[in-house]
Scaffold this motif. Structure first.
Motif, PDB file in Angstrom:
ATOM      1  N   VAL A  57       0.832  -1.206   0.000  1.00 13.35           N
ATOM      2  CA  VAL A  57       0.000   0.000   0.000  1.00 13.35           C
ATOM      3  C   VAL A  57       0.866   1.256   0.000  1.00 13.35           C
ATOM      4  CG1 VAL A  57      -1.596   1.369   1.407  1.00 13.35           C
ATOM      5  CG2 VAL A  57      -2.033  -1.065   1.030  1.00 13.35           C
ATOM      6  N   PHE A  58       1.810   1.335   0.928  1.00 15.32           N
ATOM      7  CA  PHE A  58       2.606   2.555   1.031  1.00 15.32           C
ATOM      8  C   PHE A  58       3.603   2.707  -0.115  1.00 15.32           C
ATOM      9  CE2 PHE A  58       0.998   2.345   5.420  1.00 15.32           C
ATOM     10  CZ  PHE A  58       0.368   3.573   5.432  1.00 15.32           C
ATOM     11  N   LEU A  61       1.393   4.224  -2.836  1.00 20.11           N
ATOM     12  CA  LEU A  61       1.037   5.604  -2.487  1.00 20.11           C
ATOM     13  C   LEU A  61       2.231   6.542  -2.623  1.00 20.11           C
ATOM     14  CD1 LEU A  61      -1.300   5.062   0.595  1.00 20.11           C
ATOM     15  CD2 LEU A  61      -1.968   5.687  -1.742  1.00 20.11           C
ATOM     16  N   ARG A  64       2.592   7.780  -5.922  1.00 22.83           N
ATOM     17  CA  ARG A  64       1.435   8.572  -6.360  1.00 22.83           C
ATOM     18  C   ARG A  64       0.635   7.861  -7.447  1.00 22.83           C
ATOM     19  NH1 ARG A  64       1.176  12.794  -2.943  1.00 22.83           N
ATOM     20  NH2 ARG A  64       3.114  13.863  -2.541  1.00 22.83           N
ATOM     21  N   LYS A  65       0.518   6.540  -7.311  1.00 23.05           N
ATOM     22  CA  LYS A  65      -0.244   5.743  -8.256  1.00 23.05           C
ATOM     23  C   LYS A  65      -1.668   5.546  -7.751  1.00 23.05           C
ATOM     24  CE  LYS A  65       2.627   5.040 -11.483  1.00 23.05           C
ATOM     25  NZ  LYS A  65       2.277   5.383 -12.864  1.00 23.05           N
ATOM     26  N   LEU A  67      -4.662   3.627  -6.577  1.00 25.28           N
ATOM     27  CA  LEU A  67      -4.534   2.349  -5.880  1.00 25.28           C
ATOM     28  C   LEU A  67      -5.901   1.795  -5.508  1.00 25.28           C
ATOM     29  CD1 LEU A  67      -2.766   0.200  -4.466  1.00 25.28           C
ATOM     30  CD2 LEU A  67      -2.645   1.748  -2.499  1.00 25.28           C
ATOM     31  N   LEU A  87      -7.317   4.635   5.132  1.00 20.18           N
ATOM     32  CA  LEU A  87      -6.751   5.359   3.991  1.00 20.18           C
ATOM     33  C   LEU A  87      -7.821   5.655   2.939  1.00 20.18           C
ATOM     34  CD1 LEU A  87      -3.298   3.573   3.700  1.00 20.18           C
ATOM     35  CD2 LEU A  87      -3.743   5.895   4.520  1.00 20.18           C
ATOM     36  N   HIS A  92      -7.137   8.436  -0.030  1.00 18.78           N
ATOM     37  CA  HIS A  92      -5.863   8.082  -0.664  1.00 18.78           C
ATOM     38  C   HIS A  92      -5.963   6.869  -1.579  1.00 18.78           C
ATOM     39  CE1 HIS A  92      -4.076  11.065   1.849  1.00 18.78           C
ATOM     40  NE2 HIS A  92      -4.289  10.396   2.953  1.00 18.78           N
ATOM     41  N   LEU A  93      -6.977   6.050  -1.391  1.00 12.82           N
ATOM     42  CA  LEU A  93      -7.139   4.837  -2.183  1.00 12.82           C
ATOM     43  C   LEU A  93      -8.603   4.437  -2.188  1.00 12.82           C
ATOM     44  CD1 LEU A  93      -7.643   2.434   0.116  1.00 12.82           C
ATOM     45  CD2 LEU A  93      -5.175   2.576   0.314  1.00 12.82           C
ATOM     46  N   LEU A 113      -9.146  11.038  -5.822  1.00 21.04           N
ATOM     47  CA  LEU A 113      -8.137  10.608  -4.857  1.00 21.04           C
ATOM     48  C   LEU A 113      -7.288  11.778  -4.376  1.00 21.04           C
ATOM     49  CD1 LEU A 113      -6.931   7.269  -6.490  1.00 21.04           C
ATOM     50  CD2 LEU A 113      -8.426   7.546  -4.497  1.00 21.04           C
ATOM     51  N   PRO A 115      -3.583  12.824  -2.910  1.00 19.45           N
ATOM     52  CA  PRO A 115      -2.213  12.297  -2.788  1.00 19.45           C
ATOM     53  C   PRO A 115      -1.835  12.083  -1.316  1.00 19.45           C
ATOM     54  CG  PRO A 115      -2.264  14.122  -4.333  1.00 19.45           C
ATOM     55  CD  PRO A 115      -3.623  14.068  -3.658  1.00 19.45           C
ATOM     56  N   TYR A 116      -1.120  11.015  -1.069  1.00 15.78           N
ATOM     57  CA  TYR A 116      -0.670  10.679   0.276  1.00 15.78           C
ATOM     58  C   TYR A 116       0.654  11.374   0.557  1.00 15.78           C
ATOM     59  CZ  TYR A 116       1.141   8.043   4.203  1.00 15.78           C
ATOM     60  OH  TYR A 116       1.662   7.695   5.430  1.00 15.78           O
TER      61      TYR A 116
END
Length: 126
Positions: A57-58, A61, A64-65, A67, A87, A92-93, A113, A115-116
């Protein structure tokens, strides 16, 4: 290593609009049971579909894809579900359970989404 992740790419931009005569664009997929690193695959993907393990996951993220996380709903004390839900709430996803994967891919829209941005761990005591 990273487990059970898949990348999807439509091979180009999206079409201007759909009509009854337009066939959906084919989606190229790559699926892995295990790979030491999926960085190159993730970088090339338009959409990353992954299990909800924190490493996968991270990693996605951070790139910046967009997810889509598939939660293993059979785990006890399901930290994967907790991570995906939190999240997801933060934008973020997107996440789903295995039986909803096809619908989640069909309806996935990355435009909403957020961005994380990783936090600063310097104040944490480990």
């Amino acid at each position: 290593g990273t487990n059970a992740a898949a990348g999807a790419s439509n091979g180009g931009g999206s079409s201007g609009g759909a009509s009854d005569d337009d066939a959906p664009e084919p989606m190229e997929t790559r699926v892995f049971d295990f790979a030491p690193s999926l960085a190159d695959e993730m970088l090339a993907a338009d959409l990353v579909v992954s299990h909800a393990g924190s490493g996968s996951v991270f990693e996605a993220l951070a790139m910046r894809k967009p997810l889509l996380v598939v939660v293993n709903d059979g785990l006890m004390d399901n930290h994967q579900a907790e991570l995906a839900e939190e999240l997801g709430k933060r934008g973020h996803l997107r996440w789903c359970e295995p039986n909803g994967l096809a619908d989640a891919i069909d309806s996935f829209d990355p435009r909403g989404l957020t961005p994380y941005t990783p936090g600063d761990p310097s104040g944490l005591v480990i």
